[in-house]
Structure formats: C-alpha cells, structure tokens
Motif scaffolding. Structure first.
Motif, mmCIF file in Angstrom:
data_model
loop_
_atom_site.group_PDB
_atom_site.id
_atom_site.type_symbol
_atom_site.label_atom_id
_atom_site.label_comp_id
_atom_site.label_asym_id
_atom_site.label_seq_id
_atom_site.Cartn_x
_atom_site.Cartn_y
_atom_site.Cartn_z
ATOM 1 N N SER A 1 0.836 -1.199 0.000
ATOM 2 C CA SER A 1 0.000 0.000 0.000
ATOM 3 C C SER A 1 0.872 1.250 0.000
ATOM 4 N N LYS A 2 0.284 2.336 -0.474
ATOM 5 C CA LYS A 2 1.006 3.610 -0.540
ATOM 6 C C LYS A 2 1.174 4.187 0.856
ATOM 7 N N HIS A 3 2.237 4.947 1.017
ATOM 8 C CA HIS A 3 2.460 5.673 2.264
ATOM 9 C C HIS A 3 1.320 6.673 2.433
ATOM 10 N N HIS A 4 0.847 6.861 3.643
ATOM 11 C CA HIS A 4 -0.310 7.729 3.878
ATOM 12 C C HIS A 4 -0.080 9.180 3.464
ATOM 13 N N ILE A 5 1.171 9.626 3.412
ATOM 14 C CA ILE A 5 1.407 11.025 3.035
ATOM 15 C C ILE A 5 1.037 11.281 1.570
ATOM 16 N N TYR A 6 1.079 10.252 0.735
ATOM 17 C CA TYR A 6 0.750 10.436 -0.683
ATOM 18 C C TYR A 6 -0.689 10.909 -0.865
ATOM 19 N N THR A 7 -1.565 10.428 0.002
ATOM 20 C CA THR A 7 -2.983 10.773 -0.119
ATOM 21 C C THR A 7 -3.372 11.964 0.759
ATOM 22 N N MET A 8 -2.414 12.478 1.523
ATOM 23 C CA MET A 8 -2.674 13.631 2.380
ATOM 24 C C MET A 8 -2.719 14.892 1.521
ATOM 25 N N SER A 9 -3.622 15.785 1.877
ATOM 26 C CA SER A 9 -3.745 17.045 1.159
ATOM 27 C C SER A 9 -2.503 17.909 1.384
ATOM 28 N N PHE A 10 -1.929 18.397 0.288
ATOM 29 C CA PHE A 10 -0.790 19.310 0.396
ATOM 30 C C PHE A 10 -1.193 20.553 1.181
ATOM 31 N N ALA A 11 -2.436 20.993 1.012
ATOM 32 C CA ALA A 11 -2.941 22.194 1.693
ATOM 33 C C ALA A 11 -2.983 22.017 3.212
ATOM 34 N N LYS A 12 -3.071 20.781 3.690
ATOM 35 C CA LYS A 12 -3.076 20.538 5.139
ATOM 36 C C LYS A 12 -1.665 20.680 5.727
ATOM 37 N N VAL A 13 -0.652 20.367 4.947
ATOM 38 C CA VAL A 13 0.733 20.409 5.431
ATOM 39 C C VAL A 13 1.362 21.780 5.180
ATOM 40 N N TYR A 14 0.947 22.434 4.119
ATOM 41 C CA TYR A 14 1.498 23.739 3.742
ATOM 42 C C TYR A 14 1.555 24.745 4.902
ATOM 43 N N LYS B 1 6.363 33.521 4.481
ATOM 44 C CA LYS B 1 5.531 32.695 3.614
ATOM 45 C C LYS B 1 5.996 32.835 2.170
ATOM 46 N N SER B 2 6.388 34.036 1.767
ATOM 47 C CA SER B 2 6.824 34.226 0.377
ATOM 48 C C SER B 2 8.103 33.438 0.089
ATOM 49 N N GLU B 3 8.962 33.262 1.095
ATOM 50 C CA GLU B 3 10.159 32.437 0.900
ATOM 51 C C GLU B 3 9.775 30.960 0.759
ATOM 52 N N VAL B 4 8.802 30.517 1.544
ATOM 53 C CA VAL B 4 8.308 29.138 1.413
ATOM 54 C C VAL B 4 7.743 28.940 0.002
ATOM 55 N N ASP B 5 6.931 29.903 -0.458
ATOM 56 C CA ASP B 5 6.351 29.814 -1.800
ATOM 57 C C ASP B 5 7.435 29.795 -2.873
ATOM 58 N N GLU B 6 8.457 30.615 -2.685
ATOM 59 C CA GLU B 6 9.562 30.662 -3.657
ATOM 60 C C GLU B 6 10.256 29.306 -3.748
ATOM 61 N N TYR C 1 5.621 25.412 -10.362
ATOM 62 C CA TYR C 1 4.318 26.065 -10.253
ATOM 63 C C TYR C 1 4.510 27.579 -10.160
ATOM 64 N N SER C 2 3.615 28.330 -10.811
ATOM 65 C CA SER C 2 3.573 29.783 -10.602
ATOM 66 C C SER C 2 2.848 30.026 -9.277
ATOM 67 N N GLN C 3 2.847 31.267 -8.802
ATOM 68 C CA GLN C 3 2.127 31.586 -7.568
ATOM 69 C C GLN C 3 0.636 31.252 -7.723
ATOM 70 N N GLU C 4 0.069 31.586 -8.870
ATOM 71 C CA GLU C 4 -1.354 31.323 -9.107
ATOM 72 C C GLU C 4 -1.633 29.815 -9.146
ATOM 73 N N GLU C 5 -0.752 29.067 -9.798
ATOM 74 C CA GLU C 5 -0.927 27.606 -9.862
ATOM 75 C C GLU C 5 -0.784 26.977 -8.486
ATOM 76 N N LEU C 6 0.162 27.473 -7.702
ATOM 77 C CA LEU C 6 0.352 26.974 -6.340
ATOM 78 C C LEU C 6 -0.909 27.221 -5.520
ATOM 79 N N GLU C 7 -1.433 28.431 -5.590
ATOM 80 C CA GLU C 7 -2.649 28.760 -4.844
ATOM 81 C C GLU C 7 -3.832 27.911 -5.303
#
Length: 116
Positions: free
Chosen positions: A2-15, A29-34, A42-48
């Motif tokens: 089975s896949k590791h549970h992090i694969y199915t975890m929402s990126f938005a929950k960890v961000y 936050k802008s450094e994290v985004d960079e 990803y562009s900023q818009e795509e990331l969001e």
C-alpha cells in the motif's frame, strides 16, 4: 504494497506547517512559496490553485509543471533518512521539499537553498 499515507494527504493541510516552521525562525511565507515554485515549477497562481483544490501530495508532484533539475543537488538527512538514498520517486520529491524547508528554518541564504 500500500502507498504511504502522506501520498494521499492534502498538500494544503501540510502547507501551513511549512509556513509556520519558517515564520517561527523569522522567515516568510513568500520564501516558502519561492522554494516550492523553484522545486516544482508552479507559478504563484498555480500553487494557490493546488492549495484551494486540496490536491494530495502524489498529485501535487505528478502534476508539477517543471521539476527543477537542480533538485538532485539536495543532499542530507530528513526524518533520519538520507534524501539522496530514497528510491521511491514521489517520496524523494516530498523529502526534497522537507529538506529545503528545514534549510530555510535554519537560516540558510535563499541562494544556497535554491542551489544557485
């Protein structure tokens, strides 16, 4: 297997945890985004948009526009594991990101973090 549970975890929950870790150490936050944009293309818009869609980690990296070829220069230990020794591609990408956020929180200069 089975896949590791992090694969199915929402990126938005960890961000927010990435951002909080950086901000606790006086970074932004802008450094994290960079860092995320450098790693994934990803562009900023795509990331969001990915955050808004609650995309899981596996899809987040699978759909990344342009994984940075310089990410292979990322070396070191994250969660007790050497990132350069990780075989599974998605886990390796996740750990690359973890390592970059760790470097940010430790006060490393952005040029060094982004392997310039």
């Amino acid at each position: 297997m089975s896949k590791h549970h992090i694969y199915t975890m929402s990126f938005a929950k960890v961000y927010p945890h990435y951002v909080a870790k950086a901000e606790r150490k006086g970074r932004t936050k802008s450094e994290v985004d960079e860092i995320i944009q450098w790693l994934t293309g990803y562009s900023q818009e795509e990331l969001e948009a990915q955050l808004e869609k609650q995309t899981d980690f596996e899809t987040f990296f699978a759909d990344a526009p342009q994984l940075n070829p310089s990410r292979a220069l990322i070396k070191g230990v994250v969660c007790g594991v050497r990132v350069e020794n990780i075989e599974e591609p998605t886990m390796k990408e996740i750990r690359y990101l973890d390592k970059l956020i760790d470097e940010l929180a430790k006060g490393k200069a952005m040029d060094k973090i982004l392997r310039k």
